[in-house]
Structures are given as C-alpha cells and as structure tokens.
Design an enzyme around this catalytic site. Sequence first.
Site, PDB file in Angstrom:
ATOM      1  NE  ARG A  94     -10.907   4.172   8.168  1.00  0.00           N
ATOM      2  CZ  ARG A  94     -11.249   4.030   6.684  1.00  0.00           C
ATOM      3  NH1 ARG A  94     -12.820   4.713   6.624  1.00  0.00           N
ATOM      4  NH2 ARG A  94     -10.829   3.486   5.476  1.00  0.00           N
TER       5      ARG A  94
ATOM      6  CE  LYS B 265      -2.358  -3.771  13.817  1.00  0.00           C
ATOM      7  NZ  LYS B 265      -4.105  -3.332  12.903  1.00  0.00           N
ATOM      8  CG  ASP B 266      -4.955  -4.447   8.762  1.00  0.00           C
ATOM      9  OD1 ASP B 266      -5.509  -4.494  10.242  1.00  0.00           O
ATOM     10  OD2 ASP B 266      -3.881  -3.874   8.581  1.00  0.00           O
TER      11      ASP B 266
ATOM     12  NE  ARG C  73      -7.883  -5.193  19.122  1.00  0.00           N
ATOM     13  CZ  ARG C  73      -6.569  -4.105  19.390  1.00  0.00           C
ATOM     14  NH1 ARG C  73      -6.601  -4.037  21.713  1.00  0.00           N
ATOM     15  NH2 ARG C  73      -6.329  -3.345  19.223  1.00  0.00           N
ATOM     16  NE  ARG C  74      -5.474  -0.043  18.765  1.00  0.00           N
ATOM     17  CZ  ARG C  74      -5.730   0.311  17.819  1.00  0.00           C
ATOM     18  NH1 ARG C  74      -6.780   0.598  16.889  1.00  0.00           N
ATOM     19  NH2 ARG C  74      -5.091  -0.535  17.461  1.00  0.00           N
TER      20      ARG C  74
ATOM     21  NE  ARG D 113      -5.791   5.643  12.276  1.00  0.00           N
ATOM     22  CZ  ARG D 113      -6.286   4.393  12.596  1.00  0.00           C
ATOM     23  NH1 ARG D 113      -5.592   3.446  13.863  1.00  0.00           N
ATOM     24  NH2 ARG D 113      -6.681   3.310  11.347  1.00  0.00           N
TER      25      ARG D 113
ATOM     26  NE  ARG E 232      -3.273  -0.124   2.780  1.00  0.00           N
ATOM     27  CZ  ARG E 232      -3.223   0.786   3.806  1.00  0.00           C
ATOM     28  NH1 ARG E 232      -2.705  -0.383   5.173  1.00  0.00           N
ATOM     29  NH2 ARG E 232      -3.668   1.292   4.288  1.00  0.00           N
TER      30      ARG E 232
ATOM     31  CB  CYS F 296     -13.554  -7.332  11.047  1.00  0.00           C
ATOM     32  SG  CYS F 296     -14.902  -5.869   8.783  1.00  0.00           S
TER      33      CYS F 296
END
Length: 321
Positions: free
Chosen positions: A164, A89-90, A146-147, A170, A15, A257
């Site tokens: 996002r 994790k993605d 989750r967080r 971020r 990416r 997810c």
Amino acid sequence: MSAPPRLAAVVLGTRASALARAQTEWVIASLTAAWPDLPCETRVISTAGDRTQASGQPLPEIGGKGLFTAELERALRDGEIDLAVHSLKDLPTEDSPQVAIGAVSAREDVRDCLVVRETLQQSVASAGISLATLPAGAIVGTSSLRRSAQLRALRPDLDVQSIRGNVDTRIRKAGAGEYDAVVLAAAGVRRLGLENAVTEWLEADSMLPAPGQGALAIQCRGDDEPTAALLAAIDDPRARAETSAERTFLRALGAGCAAPVAALAVATTTPRVRLQGLVASVDGTQMVRVDGEGDPQAIGEQLALEALAAGADRILAAIRG
C-alpha cells in the site's frame, strides 16, 4: 475562447497525494488552454483510501475502488467543488447518483512497469534485470489483484505480496529493501516524472492493464450544464471510446474490484475498438482471454458473455465464495 459566464472560480477537488495533485494540475492546464479566462482553484479532500494507506491492508478487503472516490463525489453533489479528478481505473463502473463523467482525458502510457531495488540504488548489478530474470523467491509488491495474478502466472516462483501507499511511497519501499521489486502503473510514474526509477516497461502481452488505465476521469454534477460545456473542450473521443469498452467489459462481468480482471481497447475506425479482456483466478493458475472488435459498449458486453461462457463464471464464483 472566453469561458461561459460563471459567478466564481471552478473548484476542482483532489486527493492529497503528489500524483493526485499532478493530475489535477494537468486538468487545470488543459482547461485554461481551452478557456484562457477561466479562473480555477483546488480543494484537497481526504478519502477513506488515503486514511487507510498506513494499515497495509489490501484494498479489496476494506472496500475496493470506492475508497478513493466516494468523498470526492459527495463533495461534488453537495456543491463544495465543481469538478472531481480521478484516475479512471479507480472509478467504480456503477453510475454515481447526480454525477456525470464530463470528460475523459487523452491517455498516458497504459502499461505497467517494474521498479527493482538495484535500479533505485544505482547498482551495476541492475543491468539486464527484468521480470523474467528476477531471482526465484524475490519479493514483488503490488496493490492490484490483477497484477498479482498475472505475475503469479508468469513467475510462480516469485513471492508476490500486497503493498500500500502512494506511488512515491511504494518506490521508496523498494529502494529501502522492503521489497525486491514493485509493479506500478506506468501513467502515474510518468506523471510524477519518475521514469528513471523504472527497470522495465511491461508490455500488454505479458501484463494486460486495468480497465481505464492511463486515463483521467473528470466528474461534474449531472445537472451542471455550464461546467459540462467547459469539460467538452478537453474530452478525448478516442480515450472515451477505448475506456468505455474496457469498463463495459468489467461491469458486464459483475466482477467488481475483488477479482483479477484486465482489459485493453485500441481505437480502430471511430467509434470501433479492438478489445482484449482477461479474467484470472487470484493465484494465476486459471485464465480466460477474449478479444474482438466492435462498437465500445457492444464489444464490451459481447466479450464479457464470451468470457463467462469460457469459464470466467466459475473463476468469479470461486472468488466470491
């Protein structure tokens, strides 16, 4: 060692984000350390997840994990690239046709971390700030259900909002005052060399990480034996065992997810691991925790069944409903 004969350079798909490029460069460095004569090149591929970053819409509402991986896997199957590099994790837990995980990297820091606005502004007032001492009503951004569930359980007085953007974006939003704090995966922060932005490293007993967090997955075509042989040299058996248990737990729950699920395995005696798992309601008011030790797949499946029997089935059904 000389690399097995190839007609051309190994092409790695990545990416465009700074983190994705850093991760891909790490893979190239690891490959060329193992195979000094191996030529490598990168190809940037835009994913649906990248194209929707500016919308601010939470990931589960627009397709979840596959948003960041589908185009890379398609390029891999079509022969445009030889390897696809992902944050594990993605990566969805469902097997992707004609694609295999040829290597799992040694894990970076598996924790999450807190970045507070005052730290970024180098304010004296940032001294002593932690998740526990954030003022009531503080706006905390995270991209993860989750967080957010664990944050709401720990601090129901905080205003947890979706955020996002890439890691650096971020952090910049927190520094600009759009959020009082953000919670991020520590691995990405470390890979970008942004440790000085961190206010607090969150231990797993308060913020259990996502399945696969801290590890990279390097995919190749399932029938590409020469490339699989190259990847075998950088596969980390400990990380593969740990993340296999975590991802088996997630897959056996059938949670996808769209539910707050956390898991962390630590290798004990090869190939056994000690696994902790968590299923939570979105608002953090209900939590099911399980733990146990065993072979990765067996303990992942066992703890998923235990969690479902202990009430995770009702939590997940409510979320799906």
